[in-house]
Motif scaffolding. Structure first.
Motif, short mmCIF file in Angstrom:
data_model
loop_
_atom_site.label_atom_id
_atom_site.label_comp_id
_atom_site.label_asym_id
_atom_site.label_seq_id
_atom_site.Cartn_x
_atom_site.Cartn_y
_atom_site.Cartn_z
N ILE A 43 0.84 -1.20 0.00
CA ILE A 43 0.00 0.00 0.00
C ILE A 43 0.87 1.25 0.00
O ILE A 43 0.63 2.20 -0.75
N ASP A 85 1.23 4.14 -3.01
CA ASP A 85 1.13 5.57 -2.75
C ASP A 85 2.37 6.31 -3.26
O ASP A 85 2.27 7.44 -3.76
N MET A 114 2.62 5.16 -7.63
CA MET A 114 1.45 5.31 -8.49
C MET A 114 1.49 4.39 -9.71
O MET A 114 1.43 4.84 -10.85
N ARG A 119 -8.00 -3.37 0.05
CA ARG A 119 -7.71 -2.00 0.47
C ARG A 119 -7.31 -1.12 -0.71
O ARG A 119 -7.74 0.03 -0.82
N LEU A 120 -6.51 -1.68 -1.61
CA LEU A 120 -6.08 -0.88 -2.76
C LEU A 120 -7.23 -0.58 -3.70
O LEU A 120 -7.31 0.52 -4.27
N ARG A 121 -8.15 -1.54 -3.87
CA ARG A 121 -9.25 -1.32 -4.79
C ARG A 121 -10.27 -0.31 -4.27
O ARG A 121 -11.10 0.17 -5.03
N ARG A 122 -10.18 0.03 -2.98
CA ARG A 122 -11.08 1.05 -2.45
C ARG A 122 -10.55 2.46 -2.69
O ARG A 122 -11.25 3.43 -2.40
N ARG A 123 -9.32 2.58 -3.19
CA ARG A 123 -8.74 3.90 -3.42
C ARG A 123 -9.47 4.62 -4.54
O ARG A 123 -10.04 4.00 -5.44
N PRO A 124 -9.44 5.96 -4.53
CA PRO A 124 -10.11 6.71 -5.60
C PRO A 124 -9.59 6.36 -6.99
O PRO A 124 -10.36 6.29 -7.94
N ARG A 125 -8.29 6.14 -7.13
CA ARG A 125 -7.71 5.76 -8.43
C ARG A 125 -6.86 4.51 -8.22
O ARG A 125 -5.62 4.57 -8.22
N PRO A 126 -7.50 3.36 -8.07
CA PRO A 126 -6.76 2.14 -7.73
C PRO A 126 -5.99 1.58 -8.92
O PRO A 126 -6.41 1.73 -10.08
N ASP A 149 -15.86 -3.30 -9.33
CA ASP A 149 -14.60 -2.68 -9.74
C ASP A 149 -14.20 -3.00 -11.17
O ASP A 149 -13.55 -2.20 -11.83
#
Length: 220
Positions: free
Chosen positions: A46, A50, A53, A74-81, A205
């Motif tokens: 993670i 960050d 990118m 957790r990563l797939r919940r990011r705004p731009r995963p 997703d």
């Protein structure tokens, strides 16, 4: 398959430094791919995402601390995963289904030939799921007995228009956007718009999760 322009940025996540080194040597600079970072567990993954990118993450499952499934969620919940390919020695039905439900766009075994891994990286970067050949048929035969019930899946699929359901069926059958466009007599642009609306309506997703839901709901 959609065309990818420019370099595909990749982060490799595995607790074995030899595996990370092998994958880096295999992929870095090959077929328009650049390895921009590595991580030894899901928590570090993670932080690496960050920092770097990436477009794609190659993710092991069994790691100390945060495992690959949890890190994928957790990563797939990011705004731009990033897109995530699970790359593992374990191909049980449970691992496959859990990884795909978590949001992974691909599932490959570590003995997959190098050229196949690089093709998979390019494919998922273009928005196309990629599974090991031996995984796909077994997954689709057994996924209906997974975590999501038929009733729940049917209720979610009821949110779709008839045309959107046609697109969902075609996705579950493994058809590309171009093949769906030909079969349903619409443009590729219209197919892409339908897919985008379907993902939003169903809170999913990627196309693989659409296919899983279609099988849970017995559309195919």
């Amino acid at each position: 398959m959609a065309e990818v322009t420019g370099l595909v940025r990749v982060v490799i996540v595995d607790d074995d430094p030899l595996v990370r080194g092998m994958l880096t040597m295999m992929l870095d600079g090959a077929d328009g791919i650049v390895v921009v970072g590595e991580a030894a567990d899901g928590g570090a993954a993670i932080a690496a995402v960050d920092r770097h990118m990436p477009d794609v993450v190659l993710m092991d499952i069994r790691m100390p601390g945060v495992n690959g499934i949890t890190a994928t969620e957790r990563l797939r919940r990011r705004p731009r995963p990033p897109e995530i390919i699970v790359l593992t020695t374990f191909d049980t039905d449970e691992h496959v289904v859990r990884a795909l439900r978590a949001g992974a766009s691909g599932f490959l075994l570590k003995d997959t030939p190098p050229e196949r891994i690089s093709q998979a990286v390019r494919a998922v970067a273009a928005g196309n799921p990629m599974l090991s050949p031996g995984v796909t048929r077994r997954l689709m035969q057994r996924v209906a007995s997974g975590a999501e019930s038929y009733e729940h899946a049917s209720n979610r699929l009821a949110l779709l228009t008839p045309r959107e359901r046609d697109v969902v069926v075609a996705i579950a059958q493994g058809r590309s956007n171009a093949e769906i466009a030909t079969g349903l007599l619409m443009s590729v642009t219209t197919v892409k718009a339908h897919v985008s609306h379907i993902l939003t309506k169903l809170d999913l997703d990627n196309r693989t999760q659409i296919a899983l839901l279609a099988h849970d709901g017995r559309l195919v």
